[in-house]
Write a protein that holds these residues in place. Structure first.
Motif, PDB file in Angstrom:
ATOM      1  N   GLU A   1      -7.980  35.555   9.022  1.00 15.37           N
ATOM      2  CA  GLU A   1      -7.944  37.193   8.580  1.00 15.37           C
ATOM      3  C   GLU A   1      -7.280  38.000   9.860  1.00 15.37           C
ATOM      4  OE1 GLU A   1     -10.484  40.912   7.217  1.00 15.37           O
ATOM      5  OE2 GLU A   1     -11.314  39.025   7.129  1.00 15.37           O
ATOM      6  N   LEU A   2      -7.770  37.573  11.088  1.00 18.31           N
ATOM      7  CA  LEU A   2      -7.310  37.981  12.292  1.00 18.31           C
ATOM      8  C   LEU A   2      -5.500  37.745  12.394  1.00 18.31           C
ATOM      9  CD1 LEU A   2      -7.286  39.600  15.111  1.00 18.31           C
ATOM     10  CD2 LEU A   2      -7.836  36.917  15.959  1.00 18.31           C
ATOM     11  N   VAL A   3      -5.064  36.586  12.038  1.00 19.03           N
ATOM     12  CA  VAL A   3      -3.606  36.501  11.888  1.00 19.03           C
ATOM     13  C   VAL A   3      -3.112  37.128  11.201  1.00 19.03           C
ATOM     14  CG1 VAL A   3      -1.702  34.743  11.886  1.00 19.03           C
ATOM     15  CG2 VAL A   3      -3.705  34.066  13.027  1.00 19.03           C
ATOM     16  N   SER A   4      -3.518  37.422   9.746  1.00 21.60           N
ATOM     17  CA  SER A   4      -2.934  38.013   8.746  1.00 21.60           C
ATOM     18  C   SER A   4      -3.192  39.724   8.993  1.00 21.60           C
ATOM     19  CB  SER A   4      -3.732  37.794   7.485  1.00 21.60           C
ATOM     20  OG  SER A   4      -3.753  36.440   6.934  1.00 21.60           O
ATOM     21  N   ARG A   5      -4.305  40.006   9.597  1.00 22.53           N
ATOM     22  CA  ARG A   5      -4.048  41.484   9.906  1.00 22.53           C
ATOM     23  C   ARG A   5      -3.185  41.994  10.880  1.00 22.53           C
ATOM     24  NH1 ARG A   5     -10.311  43.964   9.028  1.00 22.53           N
ATOM     25  NH2 ARG A   5      -9.188  45.580  10.013  1.00 22.53           N
ATOM     26  N   LEU A   6      -3.029  41.106  11.859  1.00 24.66           N
ATOM     27  CA  LEU A   6      -1.988  41.412  12.839  1.00 24.66           C
ATOM     28  C   LEU A   6      -0.391  41.309  12.427  1.00 24.66           C
ATOM     29  CD1 LEU A   6      -3.601  39.108  15.822  1.00 24.66           C
ATOM     30  CD2 LEU A   6      -3.303  41.704  15.698  1.00 24.66           C
ATOM     31  N   VAL A   7      -0.262  40.315  11.593  1.00 19.75           N
ATOM     32  CA  VAL A   7       1.130  40.298  10.888  1.00 19.75           C
ATOM     33  C   VAL A   7       1.394  41.588   9.965  1.00 19.75           C
ATOM     34  CG1 VAL A   7       2.471  39.234   9.058  1.00 19.75           C
ATOM     35  CG2 VAL A   7       1.031  37.743  10.853  1.00 19.75           C
TER      36      VAL A   7
ATOM     37  N   SER B   1      -7.814  49.278  14.352  1.00 21.30           N
ATOM     38  CA  SER B   1      -8.665  48.889  13.314  1.00 21.30           C
ATOM     39  C   SER B   1      -9.048  47.319  13.232  1.00 21.30           C
ATOM     40  CB  SER B   1      -8.308  49.238  11.940  1.00 21.30           C
ATOM     41  OG  SER B   1      -9.079  48.780  10.829  1.00 21.30           O
ATOM     42  N   THR B   2      -8.135  46.866  13.387  1.00 19.88           N
ATOM     43  CA  THR B   2      -8.279  45.219  13.708  1.00 19.88           C
ATOM     44  C   THR B   2      -9.136  45.073  14.778  1.00 19.88           C
ATOM     45  OG1 THR B   2      -6.180  44.616  12.630  1.00 19.88           O
ATOM     46  CG2 THR B   2      -6.976  42.790  13.995  1.00 19.88           C
ATOM     47  N   SER B   3      -8.706  45.521  15.864  1.00 19.16           N
ATOM     48  CA  SER B   3      -9.616  45.034  17.239  1.00 19.16           C
ATOM     49  C   SER B   3     -10.992  45.682  17.356  1.00 19.16           C
ATOM     50  CB  SER B   3      -8.844  45.759  18.338  1.00 19.16           C
ATOM     51  OG  SER B   3      -7.597  44.990  18.589  1.00 19.16           O
ATOM     52  N   VAL B   4     -11.289  46.853  16.593  1.00 17.45           N
ATOM     53  CA  VAL B   4     -12.615  47.081  16.257  1.00 17.45           C
ATOM     54  C   VAL B   4     -13.372  46.307  15.381  1.00 17.45           C
ATOM     55  CG1 VAL B   4     -13.975  48.944  15.157  1.00 17.45           C
ATOM     56  CG2 VAL B   4     -12.272  49.610  16.725  1.00 17.45           C
ATOM     57  N   TRP B   5     -12.664  45.864  14.350  1.00 15.04           N
ATOM     58  CA  TRP B   5     -13.437  44.987  13.487  1.00 15.04           C
ATOM     59  C   TRP B   5     -13.861  43.396  14.247  1.00 15.04           C
ATOM     60  CZ3 TRP B   5     -10.309  40.338  12.167  1.00 15.04           C
ATOM     61  CH2 TRP B   5     -10.799  39.388  11.495  1.00 15.04           C
ATOM     62  N   MET B   6     -12.960  43.127  15.004  1.00 19.72           N
ATOM     63  CA  MET B   6     -12.954  41.714  15.975  1.00 19.72           C
ATOM     64  C   MET B   6     -14.262  41.983  16.876  1.00 19.72           C
ATOM     65  SD  MET B   6     -11.375  38.805  15.558  1.00 19.72           S
ATOM     66  CE  MET B   6     -12.798  37.749  16.055  1.00 19.72           C
ATOM     67  N   ALA B   7     -14.057  43.193  17.750  1.00 21.60           N
ATOM     68  CA  ALA B   7     -14.943  43.559  18.480  1.00 21.60           C
ATOM     69  C   ALA B   7     -16.577  43.448  18.269  1.00 21.60           C
ATOM     70  CB  ALA B   7     -14.677  44.649  19.520  1.00 21.60           C
ATOM     71  N   ASP B   8     -16.519  44.008  16.811  1.00 16.47           N
ATOM     72  CA  ASP B   8     -17.785  44.073  15.969  1.00 16.47           C
ATOM     73  C   ASP B   8     -18.261  42.571  15.744  1.00 16.47           C
ATOM     74  OD1 ASP B   8     -18.044  46.904  16.205  1.00 16.47           O
ATOM     75  OD2 ASP B   8     -17.238  47.098  14.190  1.00 16.47           O
ATOM     76  N   LEU B   9     -17.411  41.709  15.246  1.00 15.17           N
ATOM     77  CA  LEU B   9     -17.874  40.388  15.118  1.00 15.17           C
ATOM     78  C   LEU B   9     -18.235  39.500  16.346  1.00 15.17           C
ATOM     79  CD1 LEU B   9     -15.324  39.543  12.641  1.00 15.17           C
ATOM     80  CD2 LEU B   9     -17.596  39.851  12.081  1.00 15.17           C
ATOM     81  N   LEU B  10     -17.613  39.914  17.375  1.00 14.07           N
ATOM     82  CA  LEU B  10     -18.001  39.084  18.668  1.00 14.07           C
ATOM     83  C   LEU B  10     -19.328  39.883  19.180  1.00 14.07           C
ATOM     84  CD1 LEU B  10     -14.421  38.627  20.173  1.00 14.07           C
ATOM     85  CD2 LEU B  10     -15.798  37.009  19.173  1.00 14.07           C
ATOM     86  N   GLY B  11     -19.653  41.175  18.732  1.00 12.71           N
ATOM     87  CA  GLY B  11     -20.816  41.884  19.269  1.00 12.71           C
ATOM     88  C   GLY B  11     -20.555  42.359  20.700  1.00 12.71           C
TER      89      GLY B  11
END
Length: 313
Positions: A43-49, A287-297
């Motif tokens: 999903e990260l790759v897809s969102r960045l694309v 938005s993608t980086s906020v999502w990723m940071a939340d997942l990483l805690g």
């Protein structure tokens, strides 16, 4: 605060457009101790694309013992559109990694060289000169298979074991890679010690050796807070490709002093202020980086993500 934009003021002598080479899914995640699920990586790759990044480095076919985070590389690439309009390069350390990339249908690869003897020994189990014996057949076979090959050069500004690195030494390594057939050199400030004068000196050393700026990219780390200043110095020298990692994730598992990459959002904000085109949707990227940071805690290292992403995804 999403939707905010800086005032645009053009500066004479800077490029009109740059290419952002997104390294978050590979370089950004490789140093994470907690394994990120395969679905999240895809999903990260897809969102960045979808956010408009023109190139997204997806993963690396390294041995799982070296980088456990990327042990799922073969499974990840099956979920990606390798034939789509956005190149999705993968890093390959050697011929075995190349075989895996070919079997997976990859069309763009990168190899990873060292500008110093010490890092070649620690990262590649090789020497400064002997590393090329490993790269030569890998690059040749990849080109014969119709692949584009990028060359990374690490420790271009400083090495934690050897100290400052002379530009002439970096040029010797870089031109060797170019002679083997790589299409572009990414010059890495792996431990983030570079400063603006050093950046200009290194670019001048390459152009003085006959290497055009169009063959060079810059890969800055923000260990000492110099990544954006160094980017501006490189822009003034005509560099038009910059590596960056969404949210500022990343480091190097073999050099503990190497902290996060230049954050893609911080780079985009600066480029917007300079009126330099890049094609990236900043809101979607934040938005993608906020999502990723939340997942990483944890909070994103990117200043722009912290400023614009307060409302969350």
């Amino acid at each position: 605060m999403t939707g905010s934009l800086p005032m645009t003021i053009r500066e004479d002598g800077l490029p009109e457009r740059v290419t952002i080479y997104e390294v978050g899914p590979r370089d950004g995640l490789q140093n994470e101790s907690t394994i990120v699920p395969l679905d999240v990586k895809a999903e990260l790759v897809s969102r960045l694309v979808a956010a408009g990044l023109p190139i997204v480095e997806a993963t690396s076919f390294v041995h799982p013992r070296w980088v456990p985070q990327l042990a799922d590389a073969a499974n990840l690439v099956t979920r990606l559109d390798l034939d789509g309009p956005t190149p999705l390069p993968v890093l390959v350390p050697n011929e075995r990694g190349l075989d895996r990339a070919i079997d997976a249908g990859c069309r763009h690869i990168a190899v990873f060289a060292s500008a110093t003897e010490a890092f070649a020994a620690k990262n590649l189990n090789s020497g400064l000169e002997s590393q090329f014996a490993m790269f030569e057949p890998t690059i040749r076979r990849a080109i014969d298979a119709g692949m584009d090959v990028r060359g990374y050069v690490s420790m271009c500004f400083g090495d934690p074991w050897e100290g400052p690195v002379a530009p002439e030494q970096v040029v010797r390594v870089g031109t060797r890679l170019l002679s083997l057939g790589v299409s572009q050199l990414s010059l890495g400030d792996t431990i983030g010690v570079g400063t603006v004068g050093h950046v200009g000196s290194l670019v001048d050393a390459f152009t003085g050796a006959g290497v055009g700026v169009e063959r060079l990219a810059m890969h800055f780390h923000d260990t000492y807070g110099q990544a954006l200043a160094n980017t501006h110095a490189a822009l003034r020298r005509g560099i038009t490709t910059f590596d960056a990692s969404a949210g500022g994730l990343g480091g190097c598992p073999y050099a503990k002093s190497a902290t996060g990459n230049l954050a893609t959002e911080d780079l985009v904000w600066m480029l917007d202020g300079l009126g330099i085109e890049h094609g990236v949707d900043l809101d979607a990227l934040v938005s993608t980086s906020v999502w990723m940071a939340d997942l990483l805690g944890r909070t994103s290292p990117s200043a722009v993500v912290r400023a614009l992403g307060q409302s969350g995804d």
